[in-house]
Design an enzyme around this catalytic site. Structure first.
Site, PDB file in Angstrom:
ATOM      1  CG  HIS A  74     -28.003  10.858  23.171  1.00  0.00           C
ATOM      2  ND1 HIS A  74     -28.678  11.811  23.888  1.00  0.00           N
ATOM      3  CD2 HIS A  74     -27.921  11.339  21.909  1.00  0.00           C
ATOM      4  CE1 HIS A  74     -28.986  12.823  23.113  1.00  0.00           C
ATOM      5  NE2 HIS A  74     -28.541  12.563  21.899  1.00  0.00           N
ATOM      6  CD  GLU A 105     -27.051   9.365  28.414  1.00  0.00           C
ATOM      7  OE1 GLU A 105     -27.314  10.421  29.012  1.00  0.00           O
ATOM      8  OE2 GLU A 105     -26.658   9.342  27.220  1.00  0.00           O
ATOM      9  CB  CYS A 125     -31.058  14.798  26.666  1.00  0.00           C
ATOM     10  SG  CYS A 125     -31.406  13.214  25.871  1.00  0.00           S
ATOM     11  CB  ALA A 145       3.285  32.908  13.288  1.00  0.00           C
ATOM     12  CB  CYS A 178     -30.964   9.714  27.825  1.00  0.00           C
ATOM     13  SG  CYS A 178     -30.069   9.631  26.249  1.00  0.00           S
ATOM     14  CD  GLU A 235      -5.106  29.986   9.875  1.00  0.00           C
ATOM     15  OE1 GLU A 235      -4.489  30.383   8.863  1.00  0.00           O
ATOM     16  OE2 GLU A 235      -5.181  28.789  10.190  1.00  0.00           O
ATOM     17  CD1 TRP A 259       7.035  30.467   4.455  1.00  0.00           C
ATOM     18  CD2 TRP A 259       5.112  30.644   5.543  1.00  0.00           C
ATOM     19  NE1 TRP A 259       6.041  30.050   3.604  1.00  0.00           N
ATOM     20  CE2 TRP A 259       4.850  30.147   4.262  1.00  0.00           C
ATOM     21  CE3 TRP A 259       4.061  30.843   6.433  1.00  0.00           C
ATOM     22  CZ2 TRP A 259       3.552  29.862   3.839  1.00  0.00           C
ATOM     23  CZ3 TRP A 259       2.791  30.560   6.011  1.00  0.00           C
ATOM     24  CH2 TRP A 259       2.553  30.063   4.727  1.00  0.00           C
TER      25      TRP A 259
END
Length: 365
Positions: free
Chosen positions: A52, A54, A80, A156, A89, A296, A172
Site C-alpha cells: 500500500h 503508506e 486500512c 451515439a 497499515c 454498449e 455509423w
C-alpha cells in the site's frame, strides 16, 4: 507547507497508478513529512495485492531517518485496519510511533476502522475531506456502497436522439474520431463491456480494444437468456477470438455442458417481461473482479439500468445528423409514463468536440 499542500502532493502520487492494475483496490498516495516540513518519504499503491501507499512512504522515510516519532503522515484515504492481501497499515503507523496523520477521504469499506483505531492509540488524526480526492475513488466507493460495478452508459445519437434507423442500422452515426475515443478512453479503462447476444450477433461485434495498430482483448458480459451465442451457426463470430486473460460471461438462466474456452455462464433470472433481474448480479460481477463496466447496447437495456439505479455515468456522442423517421430507434425510452416533474436529473461533467461530434459526459445524480 500547510496540510492541504502535502495532501495534494499525495493526491498527485495516487493518480500515477494504472486503474486497471490496482482494481478492486482504490487509488492511494502517501507522503511522510519530518518536523521541519521536509518530505522524507512518498509512495502510491501500484498493484493489486502489492504494498500500500503508506508502506512505500514509511519505508522510504526510514531509509533517511530511523525515528518517525516526530513526523506527520499524509494519505489520501483512511488507512486500512484489517488483514487482506497485505497486513493493516494502521499496524505499521503505530509500530513506528507516527504521532499525526492527515487524511483526504474516508474509506466506505465497513471493515476499515483505521481512524478510530489510530485515535484510540493516541495518534492525532486530522480529517480534511476533499471532494477532488473522494472523486478519484468513485469506482471503489460505488463498488463498496452499491455492491455492484461502476456503470458507464455509452450512446451515439443524432441531434434528435436517434441511435439507429427503423431497421436497426447504426453504423455509423458517430465519426472516426469519436470511435477512436471510445477505444482509447472508454473501453481501455473498463474491466468489461456489457451488451446483449442480439447486439453481438447483429453487429458481428468483436468488442475488443483497437488503438492505432494495437489490438487488446477485453472481457464481455452478454445477456443471453437462451444461450444463442453457443449455437453452431454463431461459433464463427469475431467475439470468439483467442483470449489470454479475458473471458466472455453469458448471463442466462440456462446451463450448458459444452462451453468454448474462456466462456462462462453467470446464473441470473429474468422477470415476466424477459428483463434481467439485477438483484444479486452486482456482487457476482465484483467477485469476478469486474469493477467498472461500459454498456454498449440499445435503448431497452439502457433504460432498464437507469430505471433500476444501475447507471453512474452517461457518455453521449451527438453527431450532426437528423433522422426524421418517427419509427427510427430512440436514444432511451420505456412504455412507462414519466412526467417532466419526475425527469431523471443529470450533472454535466465534461464536454468536447471531436471533428463535429459533440461528446457530453454526465453523472447520474
Amino acid at each position: 507547507m500547510p496540510h492541504l499542500d502535502y495532501l495534494y502532493q499525495a493526491f498527485q502520487l495516487a493518480k500515477q497508478a494504472n486503474a486497471t492494475q490496482i482494481r478492486p483496490n482504490p487509488f492511494v498516495g502517501a507522503v511522510v513529512v519530518d518536523e521541519k516540513g521536509v518530505v522524507i518519504g512518498e509512495g502510491f499503491h501500484q498493484q493489486y495485492g502489492g504494498a500500500h501507499a503508506e508502506v512505500f512512504a514509511i519505508n522510504a522515510a526510514l531509509e533517511k531517518i530511523g525515528d518517525l516519532s516526530k513526523t506527520t503522515l499524509y494519505v489520501t484515504l483512511e488507512p486500512c485496519s484489517h488483514y487482506g492481501k497485505t497486513p493493516p497499515c494502521t499496524n505499521l503507523i503505530l509500530q513506528h510511533k507516527i504521532p499525526r496523520i492527515v487524511i483526504g477521504s474516508l474509506d466506505s469499506n465497513p471493515k476499515v476502522l483505521g481512524v478510530n483505531l489510530l485515535k484510540q492509540n493516541g495518534v492525532e488524526v486530522i480529517e480534511l475531506l476533499i471532494p477532488e480526492i473522494e472523486k478519484m475513488n468513485e469506482i471503489f466507493f460505488t463498488n463498496q456502497k452499491k455492491k455492484r460495478p461502476f456503470i458507464q452508459l455509452k450512446m451515439a445519437t443524432t441531434i434528435n436522439g436517434k441511435i439507429a434507423d427503423r431497421f436497426g442500422n447504426s453504423q455509423w452515426i458517430s465519426n472516426v474520431s469519436s470511435r477512436k475515443y471510445v477505444h482509447q478512453e472508454l473501453r481501455n479503462n473498463v474491466d468489461a463491456i456489457l451488451t446483449t447476444a442480439k447486439n453481438i450477433i447483429q453487429d458481428k461485434a468483436s468488442l475488443n480494444i483497437r488503438i492505432d495498430e494495437t489490438i487488446k482483448e477485453l472481457s464481455v458480459i452478454a445477456i443471453d437468456r437462451d444461450l444463442d451465442l453457443l449455437k453452431p451457426e454463431h461459433q464463427s463470430l469475431s467475439i470468439f477470438y483467442e483470449r489470454t486473460d479475458t473471458k466472455i460471461y453469458l448471463l442466462s438462466n440456462k446451463t450448458s455442458d459444452n462451453l468454448p474456452q474462456k466462456v462462462e455462464i453467470v446464473n441470473v433470472e429474468f422477470d415476466e417481461n424477459n428483463s434481467l433481474i439485477l438483484d444479486g448480479l452486482g456482487e457476482k460481477l465484483l467477485q469476478l473482479n469486474i469493477c467498472k463496466v461500459l454498456l454498449e447496447a440499445g435503448s431497452k437495456l439502457s433504460s432498464h439500468l437507469i430505471n433500476n439505479n444501475w447507471a453512474d455515468e452517461l457518455i453521449v456522442f451527438v453527431a450532426p445528423k437528423i433522422i426524421m423517421d418517427k419509427q427510427a430507434i430512440n436514444f432511451i425510452e420505456t412504455d412507462s409514463e414519466q412526467l417532466l416533474s419526475n425527469a431523471t436529473n443529470l450533472e454535466l461533467l465534461e464536454t468536447k468536440v471531436l471533428d463535429g461530434d459533440i461528446v457530453l459526459k454526465y453523472h447520474f445524480t
